[in-house]
Structure formats: structure tokens, C-alpha cells
Design a protein around this motif. Structure first.
Motif, PDB file in Angstrom:
ATOM      1  N   ALA A   1      -0.175  13.902   5.309  1.00 43.58           N
ATOM      2  CA  ALA A   1       0.051  15.046   4.316  1.00 43.58           C
ATOM      3  C   ALA A   1      -1.107  15.826   3.718  1.00 43.58           C
ATOM      4  O   ALA A   1      -1.182  16.850   3.476  1.00 43.58           O
ATOM      5  N   SER A   2      -2.368  15.178   3.930  1.00 40.06           N
ATOM      6  CA  SER A   2      -3.695  15.869   3.640  1.00 40.06           C
ATOM      7  C   SER A   2      -3.976  17.134   4.505  1.00 40.06           C
ATOM      8  O   SER A   2      -4.687  17.955   4.016  1.00 40.06           O
ATOM      9  N   ILE A   3      -3.297  16.933   5.749  1.00 39.69           N
ATOM     10  CA  ILE A   3      -3.555  18.168   6.546  1.00 39.69           C
ATOM     11  C   ILE A   3      -2.428  19.160   6.723  1.00 39.69           C
ATOM     12  O   ILE A   3      -2.353  20.073   7.424  1.00 39.69           O
ATOM     13  N   GLY A   4      -1.424  18.843   5.816  1.00 43.13           N
ATOM     14  CA  GLY A   4      -0.337  20.013   5.473  1.00 43.13           C
ATOM     15  C   GLY A   4       1.021  19.378   5.856  1.00 43.13           C
ATOM     16  O   GLY A   4       2.151  20.321   5.589  1.00 43.13           O
ATOM     17  N   HIS A   5       1.203  18.180   6.276  1.00 43.21           N
ATOM     18  CA  HIS A   5       2.701  17.749   6.660  1.00 43.21           C
ATOM     19  C   HIS A   5       3.363  17.627   5.622  1.00 43.21           C
ATOM     20  O   HIS A   5       2.864  16.927   4.373  1.00 43.21           O
ATOM     21  N   ASP A   6       4.589  17.464   5.659  1.00 45.06           N
ATOM     22  CA  ASP A   6       5.590  16.930   4.751  1.00 45.06           C
ATOM     23  C   ASP A   6       5.930  15.382   5.242  1.00 45.06           C
ATOM     24  O   ASP A   6       6.531  15.216   6.206  1.00 45.06           O
ATOM     25  N   VAL A   7       5.455  14.583   4.361  1.00 49.95           N
ATOM     26  CA  VAL A   7       5.675  13.209   4.782  1.00 49.95           C
ATOM     27  C   VAL A   7       6.409  12.201   4.173  1.00 49.95           C
ATOM     28  O   VAL A   7       6.324  12.228   2.912  1.00 49.95           O
ATOM     29  N   VAL A   8       7.229  11.390   4.539  1.00 45.41           N
ATOM     30  CA  VAL A   8       7.835  10.277   3.914  1.00 45.41           C
ATOM     31  C   VAL A   8       7.264   8.866   4.834  1.00 45.41           C
ATOM     32  O   VAL A   8       7.756   8.756   5.505  1.00 45.41           O
ATOM     33  N   GLY A   9       7.045   7.742   3.746  1.00 45.47           N
ATOM     34  CA  GLY A   9       6.472   6.702   4.176  1.00 45.47           C
ATOM     35  C   GLY A   9       7.684   5.738   3.860  1.00 45.47           C
ATOM     36  O   GLY A   9       8.145   5.769   2.659  1.00 45.47           O
ATOM     37  N   VAL A  10       7.924   4.693   4.616  1.00 43.22           N
ATOM     38  CA  VAL A  10       8.871   3.720   4.383  1.00 43.22           C
ATOM     39  C   VAL A  10       8.398   2.343   4.607  1.00 43.22           C
ATOM     40  O   VAL A  10       7.821   2.248   5.590  1.00 43.22           O
ATOM     41  N   ASP A  11       8.851   1.569   3.886  1.00 40.59           N
ATOM     42  CA  ASP A  11       8.566   0.001   3.970  1.00 40.59           C
ATOM     43  C   ASP A  11       9.350  -0.709   3.093  1.00 40.59           C
ATOM     44  O   ASP A  11      10.025  -0.393   2.147  1.00 40.59           O
ATOM     45  N   VAL A  12       9.594  -1.935   3.534  1.00 40.89           N
ATOM     46  CA  VAL A  12      10.464  -3.046   2.835  1.00 40.89           C
ATOM     47  C   VAL A  12       9.966  -3.509   1.750  1.00 40.89           C
ATOM     48  O   VAL A  12      10.689  -4.186   0.971  1.00 40.89           O
ATOM     49  N   ASP A  13       8.603  -3.631   1.385  1.00 37.91           N
ATOM     50  CA  ASP A  13       7.940  -3.949   0.225  1.00 37.91           C
ATOM     51  C   ASP A  13       7.996  -3.161  -0.960  1.00 37.91           C
ATOM     52  O   ASP A  13       7.341  -2.204  -0.762  1.00 37.91           O
ATOM     53  N   ALA A  14       9.091  -3.511  -1.939  1.00 38.74           N
ATOM     54  CA  ALA A  14       9.332  -2.663  -2.909  1.00 38.74           C
ATOM     55  C   ALA A  14       8.420  -2.518  -3.806  1.00 38.74           C
ATOM     56  O   ALA A  14       7.894  -1.331  -4.243  1.00 38.74           O
ATOM     57  N   ALA A  15       7.223  -3.620  -4.031  1.00 32.62           N
ATOM     58  CA  ALA A  15       6.120  -3.257  -4.818  1.00 32.62           C
ATOM     59  C   ALA A  15       5.202  -2.518  -4.492  1.00 32.62           C
ATOM     60  O   ALA A  15       4.380  -2.032  -5.242  1.00 32.62           O
ATOM     61  N   LYS A  16       5.142  -2.577  -3.085  1.00 27.91           N
ATOM     62  CA  LYS A  16       3.985  -1.607  -2.397  1.00 27.91           C
ATOM     63  C   LYS A  16       4.381  -0.173  -2.539  1.00 27.91           C
ATOM     64  O   LYS A  16       3.648   0.740  -2.922  1.00 27.91           O
ATOM     65  N   ILE A  17       5.588   0.057  -2.503  1.00 30.04           N
ATOM     66  CA  ILE A  17       6.201   1.404  -2.412  1.00 30.04           C
ATOM     67  C   ILE A  17       6.179   2.250  -3.871  1.00 30.04           C
ATOM     68  O   ILE A  17       5.840   3.208  -3.836  1.00 30.04           O
ATOM     69  N   GLU A  18       6.295   1.161  -4.875  1.00 29.95           N
ATOM     70  CA  GLU A  18       6.285   1.461  -6.315  1.00 29.95           C
ATOM     71  C   GLU A  18       4.873   2.007  -6.427  1.00 29.95           C
ATOM     72  O   GLU A  18       4.679   2.918  -7.220  1.00 29.95           O
ATOM     73  N   ALA A  19       3.783   1.135  -5.956  1.00 25.52           N
ATOM     74  CA  ALA A  19       2.498   1.597  -6.059  1.00 25.52           C
ATOM     75  C   ALA A  19       1.955   2.999  -5.545  1.00 25.52           C
ATOM     76  O   ALA A  19       1.452   3.650  -6.035  1.00 25.52           O
ATOM     77  N   LEU A  20       2.446   2.897  -4.061  1.00 27.78           N
ATOM     78  CA  LEU A  20       2.352   4.144  -3.503  1.00 27.78           C
ATOM     79  C   LEU A  20       2.979   5.406  -4.137  1.00 27.78           C
ATOM     80  O   LEU A  20       2.273   6.556  -4.125  1.00 27.78           O
ATOM     81  N   SER A  21       4.030   5.101  -4.599  1.00 31.02           N
ATOM     82  CA  SER A  21       4.819   6.311  -5.169  1.00 31.02           C
ATOM     83  C   SER A  21       3.996   6.961  -6.512  1.00 31.02           C
ATOM     84  O   SER A  21       4.207   8.072  -6.823  1.00 31.02           O
ATOM     85  N   ARG A  22       3.400   5.756  -7.117  1.00 30.22           N
ATOM     86  CA  ARG A  22       2.739   6.326  -8.284  1.00 30.22           C
ATOM     87  C   ARG A  22       1.263   7.093  -7.941  1.00 30.22           C
ATOM     88  O   ARG A  22       0.585   7.725  -8.723  1.00 30.22           O
ATOM     89  N   GLY A  23       0.979   7.187  -6.683  1.00 31.25           N
ATOM     90  CA  GLY A  23      -0.425   7.419  -6.229  1.00 31.25           C
ATOM     91  C   GLY A  23      -1.184   6.457  -6.391  1.00 31.25           C
ATOM     92  O   GLY A  23      -2.605   6.657  -6.076  1.00 31.25           O
ATOM     93  N   ASP A  24      -0.907   5.062  -6.388  1.00 29.77           N
ATOM     94  CA  ASP A  24      -1.966   4.073  -6.423  1.00 29.77           C
ATOM     95  C   ASP A  24      -2.287   3.264  -4.935  1.00 29.77           C
ATOM     96  O   ASP A  24      -1.022   2.990  -4.246  1.00 29.77           O
ATOM     97  N   ALA A  25      -3.484   3.527  -4.472  1.00 26.53           N
ATOM     98  CA  ALA A  25      -3.726   2.708  -3.270  1.00 26.53           C
ATOM     99  C   ALA A  25      -3.350   1.219  -3.432  1.00 26.53           C
ATOM    100  O   ALA A  25      -4.359   0.586  -4.397  1.00 26.53           O
ATOM    101  N   PRO A  26      -2.633   0.576  -2.423  1.00 25.67           N
ATOM    102  CA  PRO A  26      -2.631  -0.824  -2.716  1.00 25.67           C
ATOM    103  C   PRO A  26      -3.851  -1.691  -2.101  1.00 25.67           C
ATOM    104  O   PRO A  26      -3.767  -3.129  -2.356  1.00 25.67           O
ATOM    105  N   PHE A  27      -4.682  -1.145  -1.569  1.00 23.83           N
ATOM    106  CA  PHE A  27      -6.011  -1.862  -1.198  1.00 23.83           C
ATOM    107  C   PHE A  27      -7.173  -0.813  -1.301  1.00 23.83           C
ATOM    108  O   PHE A  27      -6.974   0.417  -1.258  1.00 23.83           O
ATOM    109  N   TYR A  28      -8.132  -1.251  -1.041  1.00 18.65           N
ATOM    110  CA  TYR A  28      -9.537  -0.491  -1.240  1.00 18.65           C
ATOM    111  C   TYR A  28      -9.999   0.123   0.155  1.00 18.65           C
ATOM    112  O   TYR A  28      -9.743  -0.449   1.220  1.00 18.65           O
ATOM    113  N   GLU A  29      -9.968   1.407   0.301  1.00 15.97           N
ATOM    114  CA  GLU A  29     -10.245   2.151   1.551  1.00 15.97           C
ATOM    115  C   GLU A  29     -11.098   3.331   0.983  1.00 15.97           C
ATOM    116  O   GLU A  29     -10.191   4.338   0.211  1.00 15.97           O
TER     117      GLU A  29
END
Length: 436
Positions: free
Chosen positions: A20-48
């Protein structure tokens, strides 16, 4: 370009945000609902480092979104699959359960002509089997291994040192390679090596790179064992070896060895796959690489025990570090935590600190005592054991300051990153890994 990323763990979340940062239109898919909720808020689920910023920017800009609905991949030209391949519970081989499940679900939603790009680290030969399934859905499979270093993953994605793409033979493969060139256009435009090859070679590039790095680390740790038996100094040895252009200095740092979610399980899976191919003798050395690595953790514990004349029961030991490496909160197969747990098992009062990894460490080993503050961890300690080389410990902690907090003056440098002369001059008993 519109792309999808299947699997939003460490690899997938970084890849999605970077694309996404280089300009693509991106959708991420995962079975972990809690992880997806965090990512959708813009919250990184781990430190990097760097991830939070590009994740926040992508979500805010609207060209990065996350969902649990696999149907959302429809319309994407390229589908990246980056799910985990953990070690099997019984045995050393890679567990492909998540890979097979991801492909099965994804192929229900691809369109003719789509590119499916595998990024997971898999046993050589896996892609050839998956290609038939992908072809049956009208799409084309490419294998595009990742070469991420935890702590530098964002940089390694947006500005890699090389790009490897395994494709099928013929015009179909040529078209797929061209599409991947367009996906990675900033790197391709600046001249980053773009290597097009077959599936098997692409798979081998990844596992071979990990095997080589693990071997280099274990080699210098084996030399540390010899240094300890002879009175030599492994750090000076490594410095001398590093001046040889054929060898180089990187990854010749003796210490308590490697860990994390990649190197240990990947070299075991590589050895297991070689055995399946009837070529176990070709990588038999990897078994010893693994053994050397585990021995160095045990050696660090021995140094602590020896410093207390064989008895650590009741001693307060400050353990500096929990993550398997700095600039990460990853505690998978962490040598640092392994040392802490074993010292606890010997009856020591162990207090662990880490700038980022305490929550993950506490979930994995709740029996340990954790302290967020470095100085509070040091306060009253009979010994200090440095096991993760964060700057807070290797550069920002003076031996004089440490001595003002601790009860004892014993330091075990599990990463050989401290200045022995400075610590000894401040009245400390210093013990390093393979250092005289």
C-alpha cells in the motif's frame, strides 16, 4: 494495481502495508478476527520498526483494508499467500496445513488470468504440487520468497536486496514475471536484481539462505567452544576472519545463538525434506548446526552457575532481554527466554526486562517475574545476564551505573556486546561467550 494478501501475520501484515505504501490498492485477509480488527483500526499487532506508520497511513488513505472475508480478494490481479509453516508437533518437517487451507479457500475466488504468488517458506517441491490446483482454477502460480529480517522488515520489503520469482515455463511464466515486475516497480526501476527462475530454485533460495546464515552463526559458536577450551578469544578471532573478503564479518558474532520463528524451524524442515528426497547426507551438517546453537544457551547458564561456585538457588538474577533479537517483540524459540526459564528452574530468583517483548514473554512463560524498567530489574540483583543486545543494555548502560543498583558484581555477556575492560575496571566479574 489491486492486490490481495492472504495471511496477516508477521509476513503478511508487513507485506500488505508495504504494498500500500508504494501505491497499490491492497486487501489483507486472515481468519483471526481480533487481528483483523486491530489492523483495520491501523494498529500494528506486533512491534516492527516503521510498520505502525505505513499501516496508519495506508488505512487512512483508503488503499489498505483488512477483512476475514476471502471473497474480498475478487478483482485483485495478484494474490500473495504468506501464511505460516510451523514445525510439525511430532517431527521436524514443515506443517503445510495453513498453506493448503489458504490455497483451497483462495482458489474459490480467483479469476482466469490472476497471479497467485506464494511467499510462505515451504519445502522444495511444494509449489509444483500447488501449481496444478492453481492452474485448474484458471490462474497462474509464481513463487516469490520473502527475505525479511525482523527489525528491518519494512525496509526489506520496500527496498529489498534482490527479488526472486519462480515461474512456470513458456509464455505464461513470462507474463507472470512481468506482472511481478510491475508490482515491485520501485525496486525494479532502481535496478534491484530481479531473478526469474523455476519453482524449485525459488523455494531453495529461501531455505538455502536461512541454512547458510544458521551455519555461519553456529560455526563461530563452535569456535567459541574451542576458544573456551584453549584460552583464545573468539571476538578477536572473528575480527581476523572477517577481514577475509571470502568470509566477511557479518553473522560471525559468537553468543547464545539464534532463535525466532524462522531459522530454527526452517533448518529442521530443510533437513527433513532432504531426508524425504533421499539426500539426507547432503545437509547432515544442519543437525550439528542446530545442536551447536542449543549448546550455547546451556553454556550461558553454566557461566552463571560457575560464577556462583555451583549454586544459584535463591540468587537474584537480572536478565536483560526476552525477545530473540533486538528491534522485535518476537519471543518464538527465544534463546533469551530459554536462559531465563532454565535459571528459574535451578532455583534462582529471575527478573526479566525487555523494551518490547514483555507482554509476549509473559503469555508464553507466566512463571517468570517481569519488570518494565531496566533499572528496577537491576536493583538488588546478585548477577546480570545480558541475552538480547538492545541498545538500552549494550550502549546506554554503563558498568558504573549498573554497579550503583546491583547487590553483586557478576555480569554474563551472552551476546559479547559489552566492553570487558570497562566492566572489569568498574569492579565487575565479567564472563563472555568464548572470551578469555
Amino acid at each position: 494495481m489491486r492486490v490481495s494478501v492472504i495471511g496477516c501475520g508477521y509476513l503478511g501484515a508487513v507485506h500488505a502495508a508495504a504494498m500500500a505504501s508504494i501505491g497499490h490498492d491492497v486487501v489483507g485477509v486472515d481468519v483471526d478476527a481480533a487481528k483483523i480488527e486491530a489492523l483495520s483500526r491501523g494498529d500494528a499487532p506486533f512491534y516492527e520498526p516503521g510498520l505502525q506508520q505505513i499501516l496508519t497511513d495506508g488505512v487512512a488513505a483508503g488503499n489498505l483494508r483488512f477483512t476475514t472475508d476471502m471473497a474480498a480478494v475478487r478483482g485483485s490481479a495478484v494474490h500473495f499467500v504468506g501464511v505460516g509453516t510451523p514445525q510439525q508437533r511430532e517431527g521436524s518437517a514443515a506443517d503445510l496445513t495453513y498453506v493448503n487451507a489458504a490455497f483451497a479457500q483462495l482458489l474459490e475466488h480467483v479469476s482466469p488470468g490472476d497471479i497467485v504468488a506464494g511467499k510462505s517458506t515451504v519445502p522444495v517441491g511444494t509449489a509444483a504440487g500447488l501449481a496444478e490446483r492453481v492452474h485448474g482454477a484458471g490462474a497462474v502460480l509464481v513463487w516469490n520468497p520473502e527475505f525479511l529480517r525482523e527489525g528491518w522488515a519494512v525496509q526489506d520489503t520496500v527496498d529489498p536486496d534482490r527479488l526472486v520469482v519462480g515461474v512456470p515455463a513458456g509464455s505464461e511464466g513470462e507474463r507472470a514475471a512481468q506482472v511481478l515486475r510491475e508490482v515491485y516497480y520501485p525496486s525494479v526501476d532502481k535496478g534491484t536484481p530481479f531473478i526469474v527462475t523455476d519453482y524449485a530454485t525459488a523455494e531453495l533460495v529461501k531455505v538455502s539462505a536461512n541454512a547458510f546464515l544458521a551455519t555461519k552463526i553456529s560455526f563461530i559458536n563452535a569456535m567459541a567452544e574451542i576458544a573456551e577450551a584453549t584460552g583464545a578469544d573468539v571476538t578477536t578471532l572473528a575480527e581476523a576472519l572477517g577481514h577475509d573478503d571470502r568470509i566477511g564479518r557479518r553473522f560471525l558474532g559468537a553468543g547464545i545463538g539464534f532463535g525466532g520463528g524462522c531459522l530454527p524451524k526452517d533448518i529442521r524442515a530443510f533437513a527433513a525434506r532432504a531426508e524425504e528426497l533421499g539426500k539426507s547426507q547432503s545437509v547432515a551438517f544442519l543437525r550439528e548446526v542446530d545442536a551447536i546453537n542449543l549448546r550455547r544457551r546451556a553454556r550461558a547458564i553454566e557461566l552463571v552457575v560457575e560464577a556462583f561456585d555451583g549454586e544459584v538457588y535463591g540468587k537474584r538474577i537480572a536478565v536483560l532481554g526476552a525477545a530473540f533479537k533486538p528491534h522485535s517483540d518476537d519471543v518464538r524459540d527465544s534463546p533469551a527466554l530459554d536462559v531465563a526459564v532454565q535459571l528459574k528452574g535451578l532455583g534462582a530468583e529471575v527478573v526479566v526486562t525487555d523494551p518490547q517483548a514483555i507482554p509476549n514473554a509473559r503469555r508464553l512463560h507466566p512463571q517468570l517475574t517481569y519488570e518494565a524498567s531496566r533499572d528496577e530489574t537491576l536493583r538488588g540483583a546478585d548477577a546480570v545476564v545480558l541475552v538480547t543486545e538492545w541498545d538500552e543494555y549494550r550502549r546506554q548502560l554503563s558498568p558504573e551505573h549498573a554497579a550503583s543498583l546491583t547487590a553483586g558484581r557478576i555480569v554474563v555477556d551472552g551476546r559479547n556486546c559489552l566492553d570487558p575492560a570497562a566492566w572489569k575496571a568498574a569492579g565487575w566479574t565479567y564472563r563472555g561467550m568464548g572470551r578469555s
